[in-house]
Design an enzyme around this catalytic site. Structure first.
Site, PDB file in Angstrom:
ATOM      1  N   LYS A 190       0.874  -1.178   0.000  1.00  0.00           N
ATOM      2  CA  LYS A 190       0.000   0.000   0.000  1.00  0.00           C
ATOM      3  C   LYS A 190       0.912   1.230   0.000  1.00  0.00           C
ATOM      4  O   LYS A 190       1.438   1.638   1.027  1.00  0.00           O
ATOM      5  CB  LYS A 190      -0.880   0.002   1.257  1.00  0.00           C
ATOM      6  CG  LYS A 190      -2.210   0.720   1.106  1.00  0.00           C
ATOM      7  CD  LYS A 190      -2.111   2.193   0.793  1.00  0.00           C
ATOM      8  CE  LYS A 190      -1.913   3.083   1.988  1.00  0.00           C
ATOM      9  NZ  LYS A 190      -1.742   4.509   1.617  1.00  0.00           N
ATOM     10  N   GLU A 264       8.275   1.304  11.644  1.00  0.00           N
ATOM     11  CA  GLU A 264       9.393   2.250  11.505  1.00  0.00           C
ATOM     12  C   GLU A 264       8.758   3.630  11.528  1.00  0.00           C
ATOM     13  O   GLU A 264       8.128   4.041  10.564  1.00  0.00           O
ATOM     14  CB  GLU A 264      10.125   1.954  10.198  1.00  0.00           C
ATOM     15  CG  GLU A 264      11.571   2.370  10.228  1.00  0.00           C
ATOM     16  CD  GLU A 264      11.728   3.834   9.934  1.00  0.00           C
ATOM     17  OE1 GLU A 264      11.821   4.618  10.908  1.00  0.00           O
ATOM     18  OE2 GLU A 264      11.751   4.207   8.764  1.00  0.00           O
ATOM     19  N   CYS A 298      12.726  10.480   8.646  1.00  0.00           N
ATOM     20  CA  CYS A 298      12.571  10.045  10.031  1.00  0.00           C
ATOM     21  C   CYS A 298      13.897  10.190  10.763  1.00  0.00           C
ATOM     22  O   CYS A 298      13.947  10.339  11.966  1.00  0.00           O
ATOM     23  CB  CYS A 298      12.077   8.613  10.084  1.00  0.00           C
ATOM     24  SG  CYS A 298      13.014   7.500   9.049  1.00  0.00           S
ATOM     25  N   GLU A 396       8.606  15.913  16.004  1.00  0.00           N
ATOM     26  CA  GLU A 396       9.117  15.654  14.658  1.00  0.00           C
ATOM     27  C   GLU A 396       8.462  16.662  13.714  1.00  0.00           C
ATOM     28  O   GLU A 396       7.242  16.707  13.596  1.00  0.00           O
ATOM     29  CB  GLU A 396       8.771  14.226  14.229  1.00  0.00           C
ATOM     30  CG  GLU A 396       9.294  13.909  12.844  1.00  0.00           C
ATOM     31  CD  GLU A 396       9.056  12.452  12.432  1.00  0.00           C
ATOM     32  OE1 GLU A 396       7.906  12.007  12.469  1.00  0.00           O
ATOM     33  OE2 GLU A 396      10.045  11.791  12.072  1.00  0.00           O
TER      34      GLU A 396
HETATM   35  P1  NDP Z   1       1.083   8.502   7.826  1.00  0.00           P
HETATM   36  O1  NDP Z   1       1.702   7.801   8.967  1.00  0.00           O
HETATM   37  O2  NDP Z   1      -0.307   8.943   7.983  1.00  0.00           O
HETATM   38  O3  NDP Z   1       1.129   7.565   6.525  1.00  0.00           O
HETATM   39  C1  NDP Z   1       2.055   6.544   6.233  1.00  0.00           C
HETATM   40  C2  NDP Z   1       1.388   5.470   5.375  1.00  0.00           C
HETATM   41  O4  NDP Z   1       0.360   4.796   6.128  1.00  0.00           O
HETATM   42  C3  NDP Z   1       0.665   5.998   4.142  1.00  0.00           C
HETATM   43  O5  NDP Z   1       0.705   5.035   3.113  1.00  0.00           O
HETATM   44  C4  NDP Z   1      -0.745   6.204   4.679  1.00  0.00           C
HETATM   45  O6  NDP Z   1      -1.695   6.336   3.660  1.00  0.00           O
HETATM   46  C5  NDP Z   1      -0.913   4.973   5.536  1.00  0.00           C
HETATM   47  N1  NDP Z   1      -1.860   5.075   6.645  1.00  0.00           N
HETATM   48  C6  NDP Z   1      -2.310   6.194   7.259  1.00  0.00           C
HETATM   49  N2  NDP Z   1      -3.118   5.861   8.283  1.00  0.00           N
HETATM   50  C7  NDP Z   1      -3.169   4.506   8.328  1.00  0.00           C
HETATM   51  C8  NDP Z   1      -3.844   3.549   9.170  1.00  0.00           C
HETATM   52  N3  NDP Z   1      -4.619   3.933  10.186  1.00  0.00           N
HETATM   53  N4  NDP Z   1      -3.677   2.246   8.909  1.00  0.00           N
HETATM   54  C9  NDP Z   1      -2.879   1.836   7.909  1.00  0.00           C
HETATM   55  N5  NDP Z   1      -2.237   2.685   7.071  1.00  0.00           N
HETATM   56  C10 NDP Z   1      -2.362   4.002   7.283  1.00  0.00           C
HETATM   57  O7  NDP Z   1       1.983   9.708   7.427  1.00  0.00           O
HETATM   58  P2  NDP Z   1       1.581  10.980   6.548  1.00  0.00           P
HETATM   59  O8  NDP Z   1       1.897  10.686   5.166  1.00  0.00           O
HETATM   60  O9  NDP Z   1       0.176  11.427   6.809  1.00  0.00           O
HETATM   61  O10 NDP Z   1       2.556  12.056   7.162  1.00  0.00           O
HETATM   62  C11 NDP Z   1       2.216  12.714   8.377  1.00  0.00           C
HETATM   63  C12 NDP Z   1       3.437  12.904   9.237  1.00  0.00           C
HETATM   64  O11 NDP Z   1       3.972  11.631   9.584  1.00  0.00           O
HETATM   65  C13 NDP Z   1       4.599  13.595   8.563  1.00  0.00           C
HETATM   66  O12 NDP Z   1       4.478  14.954   8.568  1.00  0.00           O
HETATM   67  C14 NDP Z   1       5.733  13.104   9.405  1.00  0.00           C
HETATM   68  O13 NDP Z   1       5.835  13.822  10.591  1.00  0.00           O
HETATM   69  C15 NDP Z   1       5.352  11.689   9.702  1.00  0.00           C
HETATM   70  N6  NDP Z   1       5.952  10.713   8.767  1.00  0.00           N
HETATM   71  C16 NDP Z   1       6.973   9.969   9.190  1.00  0.00           C
HETATM   72  C17 NDP Z   1       7.591   9.096   8.327  1.00  0.00           C
HETATM   73  C18 NDP Z   1       8.760   8.312   8.747  1.00  0.00           C
HETATM   74  O14 NDP Z   1       9.493   7.783   7.908  1.00  0.00           O
HETATM   75  N7  NDP Z   1       9.001   8.172  10.028  1.00  0.00           N
HETATM   76  C19 NDP Z   1       7.165   8.933   6.945  1.00  0.00           C
HETATM   77  C20 NDP Z   1       6.034   9.738   6.599  1.00  0.00           C
HETATM   78  C21 NDP Z   1       5.469  10.582   7.496  1.00  0.00           C
HETATM   79  P3  NDP Z   1      -1.874   7.747   2.886  1.00  0.00           P
HETATM   80  O15 NDP Z   1      -0.761   8.632   3.284  1.00  0.00           O
HETATM   81  O16 NDP Z   1      -1.844   7.375   1.449  1.00  0.00           O
HETATM   82  O17 NDP Z   1      -3.158   8.321   3.359  1.00  0.00           O
END
Ligand code: NDP
Length: 493
Positions: A190, A264, A298, A396
């Site tokens: 996904k 992660e 991250c 973060e």
């Molecule tokens: P999310 O954690 O929301 O998303 C990461 C992935 O999980 C995406 O594919 C998302 O779908 C999916 N997802 C979201 N909610 C769920 C759920 N309840 N169950 C299963 N899958 C889910 O990150 P965001 O993209 O919204 O980013 C928001 C913040 O998160 C950033 O600003 C940053 O602070 C942090 N972040 C941290 C990352 C890291 O590597 N540690 C990576 C990305 C974000 P979709 O986004 O398509 O809706």
């Protein structure tokens, strides 16, 4: 997310199907959800992503479940050949893959290219583990009874859901997909709805390499699609990268069926500059640690701790470097690209506003290149001496914002670095070998770099303490996270 059921397809815009299941693509009706894919450097719509519905998610999981029956019994050597082929095809398609990353995410060319190299290296590494018979061998276990034969074996965990964010889509997917395939798991990926074209290309390459239909399936869409996947009873393992907030929800969903999880998540990592550090080197590591990928990492070392003795020199050189950073659309001179989306830009800007409102001082900031006419660009910002409870120091940010604090002793630096509920990485800059050993031992982080940039090798595990997640990716542990450990004990024949 700009969902728009009444999408207008014009010009060169593409439409990505809702799912790729067992080698076939599936579309949804126009009335169902679909979202824009933008060019982060211009804000232009370059395509549309159809979102899978619950029925397609169910179909994808069943396809993986069916494919698993034969795939899990292929030999590691056969799986290793496929992984090598994927790495070869990634290398051969390097220019096109990097171009797509530049287009979608606005990554500078060197960052987009590095992502392809990292992905290929990951597939090659897990191919080499597959070629190493010892990694998959049934091993004897010594027990205090000679009449008994005890053995342990690692078996594929089953169907794995791989949920990936937008910041390093190709690399993050490779970190999950390569060990999952090496272990003999079948998967449903996904991707983030913002960067799914990257995974779309990767899935085509996997298929071209000869991985059997159904072993790798892709379902597209937003968080809702992720929740259907994490709740599906035929999913045995979830590997998730993303925010800590979403990670909690994934963990809760996994609890229902005791699904295995690797999470992660976020970070708020420190870079420590000791009094004996080479200041020029420290500045270079601070710039890349805080502003690579526009700080959307991250592992961003956005809490920079500098010893009092070198603080002034460091800040002067850091300011020069930050002001010189070329923030621009992807082109050879670009050092930093845009943020991924308007929403991310607004989120980071709001956090900076909140931090400043609470008293944080902006010491200096960079500037945008004249070529930044549109898109989601943000100039790098450096905050000096924020209060310990300022949001810019504690949370973060996931954007180009770094905080600098001074310290007077190693004890103080270690205490400050560890004063966070995250624990992903840390960097130490020092020329004192004894001090380096102390920092390596006492910093509470999954990976500590000493005098190096953020070098990531597939051989070295990735993952953190506390709110940074659970489990480790990469390395042998990354493979084992897609395997169940099983023992047998019986009378010797
Ligand atoms: P999310 O954690 O929301 O998303 C990461 C992935 O999980 C995406 O594919 C998302 O779908 C999916 N997802 C979201 N909610 C769920 C759920 N309840 N169950 C299963 N899958 C889910 O990150 P965001 O993209 O919204 O980013 C928001 C913040 O998160 C950033 O600003 C940053 O602070 C942090 N972040 C941290 C990352 C890291 O590597 N540690 C990576 C990305 C974000 P979709 O986004 O398509 O809706």
């Amino acid at each position: 997310m700009a969902t728009n059921p009444e999408r207008q397809i014009d010009g060169d815009a593409f439409v990505l199907p809702a799912a790729t299941i067992a080698g076939a693509t599936f579309s949804v009706a126009d009335s169902e959800v679909c979202s824009r894919i933008c060019n982060a450097s211009t804000g232009d719509t370059i395509g549309w992503q159809e979102h899978a519905n619950a029925e397609l998610v169910d179909r994808a999981v069943h396809a993986a479940h069916d494919a698993l029956i034969t795939w899990r019994h292929t030999t590691p050597a056969a799986r290793g050949r496929l992984l090598r082929k994927i790495a070869e095809l990634l290398e051969a398609d390097r220019a096109r893959l990097a171009a797509m990353q530049m287009q979608v995410s606005g990554k500078p060319p060197f960052e987009a290219d590095l992502d392809v190299s990292d992905a290929a290296a990951t597939f090659n590494y897990y191919a080499s583990l597959c070629e190493d018979a010892a990694v998959f061998a049934t091993e004897p276990v010594a027990v205090p009874d000679d009449t008994l034969l005890a053995e342990r074996v690692h078996e594929p965990v089953g169907v794995a859901a791989l949920i990936v964010p937008w910041n390093f889509p190709m690399v993050t997917t490779a970190w999950k997909l390569a060990p999952a395939l090496a272990a003999g798991c079948a998967v449903v990926i996904k991707p983030s709805e913002l960067t799914s074209p990257v995974e779309h290309m990767l899935a085509e390459i996997v298929s071209e390499a000869g991985v059997p239909d159904g072993v790798v399936n892709v379902v597209n869409g937003g968080g809702e699609v992720g929740t259907w996947l994490t709740a599906h009873p035929l999913v045995d393992k979830i590997s998730f990268t993303g925010s800590t907030a979403s990670g909690r929800k994934v963990m809760q969903a996994a609890a229902q069926d005791m699904k295995r999880i690797t999470l992660e998540l976020g970070g708020k990592s420190a870079l420590i500059v000791r009094e004996d550090a080479d200041v020029a080197q420290a500045v270079s590591l601070a710039v890349s640690g805080a502003f690579a990928n526009a700080g959307q990492m991250c592992s961003a070392t956005a809490r920079i701790l500098v010893h009092d003795d070198v603080y002034r020199r460091f800040m002067a050189a850091f300011e020069t470097a930050v002001r010189a950073l070329v923030v621009a659309p992807p082109a050879d001179q670009a050092a930093m690209g845009p943020l991924i989306s308007a929403a991310q830009h607004a989120r980071v800007a709001a956090l900076v506003g909140q931090g400043v409102e609470a008293g944080a001082q902006i010491a200096f900031a960079g500037k945008l290149d004249a070529a930044c006419h549109a898109g989601y660009f943000m100039a790098p910002v450096v905050i000096a001496e924020p209060a310990a409870d300022n949001v810019l120091w504690t949370d973060e940010i996931f954007g180009p914002v770094a905080c600098v604090k001074s310290f007077r002793s190693d004890d103080e630096a270690i205490a400050l670095a560890n004063d966070t509920r995250y624990g992903l990485v840390a960097t130490v800059v020092t020329n004192d070998a004894k001090a380096a050993r102390r920092y390596k031992a006492q910093l509470r982080a999954g990976l500590v770099w000493v005098n190096t940039p953020q070098l990531i090798f597939p051989q070295v595990c990735w993952g953190g303490f506390g709110l940074s997640g659970i489990g480790r990716e990469l390395g042998v542990a990354g493979l084992r996270s897609y395997q169940e450990l099983r023992h047998t004990v019986g009378l010797r024949a």
